[in-house]
Design a protein around this motif. Structure first.
Motif, mmCIF file in Angstrom:
data_model
loop_
_atom_site.group_PDB
_atom_site.id
_atom_site.type_symbol
_atom_site.label_atom_id
_atom_site.label_comp_id
_atom_site.label_asym_id
_atom_site.label_seq_id
_atom_site.Cartn_x
_atom_site.Cartn_y
_atom_site.Cartn_z
ATOM 1 N N VAL A 100 44.819 44.060 38.818
ATOM 2 C CA VAL A 100 44.029 44.354 40.013
ATOM 3 C C VAL A 100 44.921 44.898 41.119
ATOM 4 O O VAL A 100 46.117 44.670 41.129
ATOM 5 C CB VAL A 100 43.288 43.101 40.581
ATOM 6 C CG1 VAL A 100 42.216 42.620 39.637
ATOM 7 C CG2 VAL A 100 44.265 41.984 40.924
ATOM 8 N N CYS A 101 44.294 45.593 42.052
ATOM 9 C CA CYS A 101 44.988 45.981 43.271
ATOM 10 C C CYS A 101 45.138 44.679 44.062
ATOM 11 O O CYS A 101 44.142 44.016 44.362
ATOM 12 C CB CYS A 101 44.169 47.008 44.051
ATOM 13 S SG CYS A 101 44.726 47.208 45.760
ATOM 14 N N GLY A 102 46.377 44.303 44.359
ATOM 15 C CA GLY A 102 46.626 43.033 45.021
ATOM 16 C C GLY A 102 46.050 42.952 46.428
ATOM 17 O O GLY A 102 45.831 41.870 46.961
ATOM 18 N N ILE A 103 45.800 44.098 47.034
ATOM 19 C CA ILE A 103 45.327 44.111 48.416
ATOM 20 C C ILE A 103 43.806 43.909 48.499
ATOM 21 O O ILE A 103 43.328 43.063 49.234
ATOM 22 C CB ILE A 103 45.762 45.419 49.143
ATOM 23 C CG1 ILE A 103 47.291 45.640 49.015
ATOM 24 C CG2 ILE A 103 45.330 45.426 50.615
ATOM 25 C CD1 ILE A 103 48.191 44.562 49.609
ATOM 26 N N CYS A 104 43.033 44.688 47.704
ATOM 27 C CA CYS A 104 41.568 44.561 47.800
ATOM 28 C C CYS A 104 40.963 43.729 46.665
ATOM 29 O O CYS A 104 39.806 43.318 46.742
ATOM 30 C CB CYS A 104 40.915 45.939 47.859
ATOM 31 S SG CYS A 104 41.106 46.890 46.339
ATOM 32 N N GLY A 105 41.732 43.509 45.603
ATOM 33 C CA GLY A 105 41.250 42.673 44.507
ATOM 34 C C GLY A 105 40.429 43.396 43.451
ATOM 35 O O GLY A 105 39.956 42.777 42.501
ATOM 36 N N LEU A 131 47.889 48.744 42.758
ATOM 37 C CA LEU A 131 47.648 49.167 44.143
ATOM 38 C C LEU A 131 46.754 50.403 44.112
ATOM 39 O O LEU A 131 47.120 51.410 43.517
ATOM 40 C CB LEU A 131 48.980 49.493 44.844
ATOM 41 C CG LEU A 131 48.905 49.920 46.310
ATOM 42 C CD1 LEU A 131 48.439 48.782 47.207
ATOM 43 C CD2 LEU A 131 50.269 50.418 46.805
ATOM 44 N N CYS A 132 45.585 50.321 44.746
ATOM 45 C CA CYS A 132 44.685 51.477 44.714
ATOM 46 C C CYS A 132 45.008 52.450 45.855
ATOM 47 O O CYS A 132 45.682 52.087 46.814
ATOM 48 C CB CYS A 132 43.228 51.022 44.761
ATOM 49 S SG CYS A 132 42.661 50.460 46.377
ATOM 50 N N LYS A 133 44.524 53.658 45.723
ATOM 51 C CA LYS A 133 44.799 54.713 46.705
ATOM 52 C C LYS A 133 44.302 54.341 48.107
ATOM 53 O O LYS A 133 44.969 54.566 49.099
ATOM 54 C CB LYS A 133 44.141 56.033 46.266
ATOM 55 C CG LYS A 133 44.951 56.768 45.217
ATOM 56 C CD LYS A 133 46.107 57.588 45.849
ATOM 57 C CE LYS A 133 47.158 57.956 44.805
ATOM 58 N NZ LYS A 133 48.535 57.704 45.174
ATOM 59 N N LYS A 134 43.109 53.733 48.131
ATOM 60 C CA LYS A 134 42.500 53.353 49.396
ATOM 61 C C LYS A 134 43.405 52.350 50.156
ATOM 62 O O LYS A 134 43.638 52.482 51.355
ATOM 63 C CB LYS A 134 41.138 52.714 49.113
ATOM 64 C CG LYS A 134 40.049 53.123 50.086
ATOM 65 C CD LYS A 134 38.716 52.540 49.627
ATOM 66 C CE LYS A 134 37.975 51.954 50.811
ATOM 67 N NZ LYS A 134 36.773 51.219 50.402
ATOM 68 N N CYS A 135 43.897 51.371 49.426
ATOM 69 C CA CYS A 135 44.758 50.363 50.044
ATOM 70 C C CYS A 135 46.127 50.930 50.405
ATOM 71 O O CYS A 135 46.731 50.509 51.385
ATOM 72 C CB CYS A 135 44.901 49.143 49.140
ATOM 73 S SG CYS A 135 43.358 48.215 49.049
ATOM 74 N N GLU A 136 46.586 51.880 49.611
ATOM 75 C CA GLU A 136 47.861 52.523 49.904
ATOM 76 C C GLU A 136 47.780 53.177 51.287
ATOM 77 O O GLU A 136 48.696 53.068 52.095
ATOM 78 C CB GLU A 136 48.148 53.570 48.823
ATOM 79 C CG GLU A 136 49.621 53.747 48.545
ATOM 80 C CD GLU A 136 49.903 54.732 47.430
ATOM 81 O OE1 GLU A 136 49.328 54.578 46.326
ATOM 82 O OE2 GLU A 136 50.686 55.658 47.673
HETATM 83 ZN ZN LIG Z 1 42.959 48.203 46.794
#
Ligand SMILES: [Zn+2]
Length: 210
Positions: free
Chosen positions: A10-15, A22-27
């Motif tokens: 998972v993307c650790g920031i948004c889950g 790490l997804c692009k949006k969270c990056e």
């Molecule tokens: Zn994310």
């Protein structure tokens, strides 16, 4: 690794499910917190310092999750954030060994894992550099540095660490990793010991700056 079996990618920031952790949006969301600075500190035992993020907002929340809310899988996201910057990656690649600031044994047993060890292990594997995780040991159960005034901090941390095998670090360039940088007295004391034991260069790499 066994952790991959327990936790889905998972993307650790948004889950949300994300193979790269790490997804692009969270990056993009992390941009305002990015420092990625490489500097040469004055009056310290370490030679260089790399600061990755500011310890604020979402960054602070996720680090707290990582340290205290059992979200150990976040190590992958944090390692990715550290190595995402090309300049930082290139700089780290020139080092021989990575170690992290150890915890006192009793504290590690209470938490079950050492968050710095997880990130440092991932960095070692991505950078393909040697890890020496049992070489630097914490031998004194110190008080929380943030609870003390400046003068007390130095005394508190003095002789709290020791090196088991100095032969393996003589003339080596070492990355000393820690998760949060506050006053810097802990990493400075570790650097002093590493230098005394013969390390050629010490770089302090911290995930977040308080
Ligand atoms: Zn994310």
């Amino acid at each position: 690794m066994f952790l991959d079996l327990i936790y889905p990618p998972v993307c650790g920031i948004c889950g949300k499910i994300n193979k790269k952790s790490l997804c692009k949006k969270c990056e993009i969301q992390l941009k305002p917190y990015e420092m990625n600075s490489i500097c040469k500190p004055k009056n310290k035992y370490f030679d260089y310092q790399i600061k990755i993020l500011k310890y604020k907002g979402i960054v602070r929340e996720r680090i707290i999750d990582f340290k205290f809310n059992e979200k150990s899988y976040l190590y992958k996201t944090f390692a990715k954030i550290i190595l995402n910057d090309k300049k930082v990656y290139g700089f780290l690649k020139k080092y021989d060994i990575i170690i992290y600031v150890p915890m006192y044994i009793k504290k590690k047993m209470l938490r079950g894992y050492n968050q710095c060890e997880l990130i440092a292990k991932e960095l070692a594997s991505k950078l393909q550099i040697e890890k020496q995780f049992n070489n630097l040991k914490k031998i004194k159960d110190t008080k929380k540095q943030s609870s003390l005034i400046k003068e007390e901090r130095k005394a508190n941390i003095k002789d709290a660490f020791k090196i088991n095998n100095s032969t393996s670090i003589i003339n080596k360039k070492i990355i000393l990793f820690d998760d949060i940088y506050t006053t810097g007295s802990t990493v400075n004391e570790c650097s002093r010991i590493l230098k005394e034991a013969g390390a050629r260069e010490v770089l302090v790499l911290t995930l977040a700056i308080d």
